[in-house]
Scaffold this motif. Sequence first.
Motif, PDB file in Angstrom:
ATOM      1  N   LEU A   1      52.890  46.636  56.163  1.00 12.28           N
ATOM      2  CA  LEU A   1      51.817  45.784  56.658  1.00 12.28           C
ATOM      3  C   LEU A   1      52.379  44.710  57.574  1.00 12.28           C
ATOM      4  CD1 LEU A   1      49.749  45.152  53.396  1.00 12.28           C
ATOM      5  CD2 LEU A   1      49.271  46.793  55.201  1.00 12.28           C
ATOM      6  N   SER A   2      51.604  44.363  58.581  1.00 13.01           N
ATOM      7  CA  SER A   2      51.990  43.264  59.461  1.00 13.01           C
ATOM      8  C   SER A   2      51.760  41.955  58.713  1.00 13.01           C
ATOM      9  CB  SER A   2      51.157  43.287  60.738  1.00 13.01           C
ATOM     10  OG  SER A   2      49.809  42.949  60.441  1.00 13.01           O
ATOM     11  N   ALA A   3      52.301  40.872  59.249  1.00 13.11           N
ATOM     12  CA  ALA A   3      52.123  39.557  58.630  1.00 13.11           C
ATOM     13  C   ALA A   3      50.638  39.210  58.560  1.00 13.11           C
ATOM     14  CB  ALA A   3      52.890  38.499  59.416  1.00 13.11           C
ATOM     15  N   GLU A   4      49.896  39.554  59.583  1.00 10.75           N
ATOM     16  CA  GLU A   4      48.454  39.277  59.610  1.00 10.75           C
ATOM     17  C   GLU A   4      47.719  40.081  58.535  1.00 10.75           C
ATOM     18  OE1 GLU A   4      44.832  40.033  62.685  1.00 10.75           O
ATOM     19  OE2 GLU A   4      46.641  39.107  63.521  1.00 10.75           O
ATOM     20  N   GLN A   5      48.102  41.351  58.376  1.00  9.11           N
ATOM     21  CA  GLN A   5      47.483  42.195  57.349  1.00  9.11           C
ATOM     22  C   GLN A   5      47.812  41.684  55.941  1.00  9.11           C
ATOM     23  OE1 GLN A   5      49.230  45.852  58.808  1.00  9.11           O
ATOM     24  NE2 GLN A   5      47.207  46.646  59.381  1.00  9.11           N
ATOM     25  N   ARG A   6      49.044  41.253  55.734  1.00 12.43           N
ATOM     26  CA  ARG A   6      49.426  40.695  54.424  1.00 12.43           C
ATOM     27  C   ARG A   6      48.632  39.431  54.133  1.00 12.43           C
ATOM     28  NH1 ARG A   6      54.582  42.172  56.088  1.00 12.43           N
ATOM     29  NH2 ARG A   6      55.089  40.037  56.672  1.00 12.43           N
ATOM     30  N   LYS A   7      48.461  38.601  55.156  1.00 11.47           N
ATOM     31  CA  LYS A   7      47.705  37.359  55.001  1.00 11.47           C
ATOM     32  C   LYS A   7      46.253  37.670  54.624  1.00 11.47           C
ATOM     33  CE  LYS A   7      46.744  33.025  57.405  1.00 11.47           C
ATOM     34  NZ  LYS A   7      46.911  32.269  58.641  1.00 11.47           N
ATOM     35  N   GLU A   8      45.659  38.644  55.295  1.00 11.27           N
ATOM     36  CA  GLU A   8      44.282  39.052  54.997  1.00 11.27           C
ATOM     37  C   GLU A   8      44.185  39.621  53.579  1.00 11.27           C
ATOM     38  OE1 GLU A   8      40.246  39.764  55.211  1.00 11.27           O
ATOM     39  OE2 GLU A   8      41.497  38.507  56.480  1.00 11.27           O
ATOM     40  N   ARG A   9      45.133  40.461  53.199  1.00  9.05           N
ATOM     41  CA  ARG A   9      45.141  41.028  51.850  1.00  9.05           C
ATOM     42  C   ARG A   9      45.261  39.923  50.812  1.00  9.05           C
ATOM     43  NH1 ARG A   9      50.334  43.845  50.646  1.00  9.05           N
ATOM     44  NH2 ARG A   9      50.847  41.664  50.557  1.00  9.05           N
ATOM     45  N   ASP A  10      46.165  38.972  51.028  1.00 11.95           N
ATOM     46  CA  ASP A  10      46.364  37.863  50.088  1.00 11.95           C
ATOM     47  C   ASP A  10      45.108  37.016  49.966  1.00 11.95           C
ATOM     48  OD1 ASP A  10      48.920  38.803  49.687  1.00 11.95           O
ATOM     49  OD2 ASP A  10      49.881  37.251  50.916  1.00 11.95           O
ATOM     50  N   LYS A  11      44.400  36.850  51.085  1.00 15.51           N
ATOM     51  CA  LYS A  11      43.148  36.092  51.091  1.00 15.51           C
ATOM     52  C   LYS A  11      42.094  36.814  50.236  1.00 15.51           C
ATOM     53  CE  LYS A  11      39.789  34.714  54.537  1.00 15.51           C
ATOM     54  NZ  LYS A  11      39.518  34.647  55.968  1.00 15.51           N
ATOM     55  N   LEU A  12      42.016  38.138  50.379  1.00 12.89           N
ATOM     56  CA  LEU A  12      41.070  38.927  49.595  1.00 12.89           C
ATOM     57  C   LEU A  12      41.416  38.895  48.106  1.00 12.89           C
ATOM     58  CD1 LEU A  12      40.614  42.003  51.962  1.00 12.89           C
ATOM     59  CD2 LEU A  12      38.925  40.225  51.458  1.00 12.89           C
ATOM     60  N   VAL A  13      42.709  38.949  47.794  1.00 17.59           N
ATOM     61  CA  VAL A  13      43.146  38.886  46.392  1.00 17.59           C
ATOM     62  C   VAL A  13      42.774  37.535  45.796  1.00 17.59           C
ATOM     63  CG1 VAL A  13      45.173  38.821  44.858  1.00 17.59           C
ATOM     64  CG2 VAL A  13      44.977  40.608  46.597  1.00 17.59           C
ATOM     65  N   ALA A  14      43.002  36.448  46.538  1.00  8.65           N
ATOM     66  CA  ALA A  14      42.660  35.113  46.051  1.00  8.65           C
ATOM     67  C   ALA A  14      41.155  34.994  45.817  1.00  8.65           C
ATOM     68  CB  ALA A  14      43.138  34.053  47.038  1.00  8.65           C
ATOM     69  N   LYS A  15      40.358  35.570  46.720  1.00  7.63           N
ATOM     70  CA  LYS A  15      38.902  35.535  46.574  1.00  7.63           C
ATOM     71  C   LYS A  15      38.475  36.294  45.319  1.00  7.63           C
ATOM     72  CE  LYS A  15      34.673  36.722  49.055  1.00  7.63           C
ATOM     73  NZ  LYS A  15      34.117  37.335  50.261  1.00  7.63           N
ATOM     74  N   GLU A  16      39.066  37.466  45.095  1.00  9.88           N
ATOM     75  CA  GLU A  16      38.734  38.268  43.922  1.00  9.88           C
ATOM     76  C   GLU A  16      39.205  37.578  42.642  1.00  9.88           C
ATOM     77  OE1 GLU A  16      37.352  41.401  41.469  1.00  9.88           O
ATOM     78  OE2 GLU A  16      36.769  40.583  43.394  1.00  9.88           O
TER      79      GLU A  16
END
Length: 121
Positions: free
Chosen positions: A3-18
């Motif tokens: 994953l790119s840094a941007e994709q990891r950031k988006e994934r981490d954001k989704l995990v935090a939301k969940e």
Amino acid sequence: MELSAEQRKERDKLVAKEEKRLLAVYEELPNDKLKVAQGLIKQAARNRVMLNYMWEDIQENGEYDLFQQSQNVPAYERERPVARLYNTRDQSYQRAIKQLTDLLPKEAKPVETDEPVDDYV
């Protein structure tokens, strides 16, 4: 797949939301149980986000693909690894949610009987 840094950031954001959503669902847990449950909540959040990504991949690319061992052997359908991993991850997610739900305080539930109910208006 890296994953790119941007994709990891988006994934981490989704995990935090969940994770936040699950914390709200299980907010009734007593503090001593909540401390134990935090790891399960974090893992369940990760699993849920990954399940969503995997589901999108399966919807786009299917559960099976054609596989051919060599040119002399006809191709056959085989389950894609993401489909197999989806099932395994889903089981893990379901177990974590069950464990979390089992930690909730027992509420007085009405006893179900076959007797007719007459408390309607």
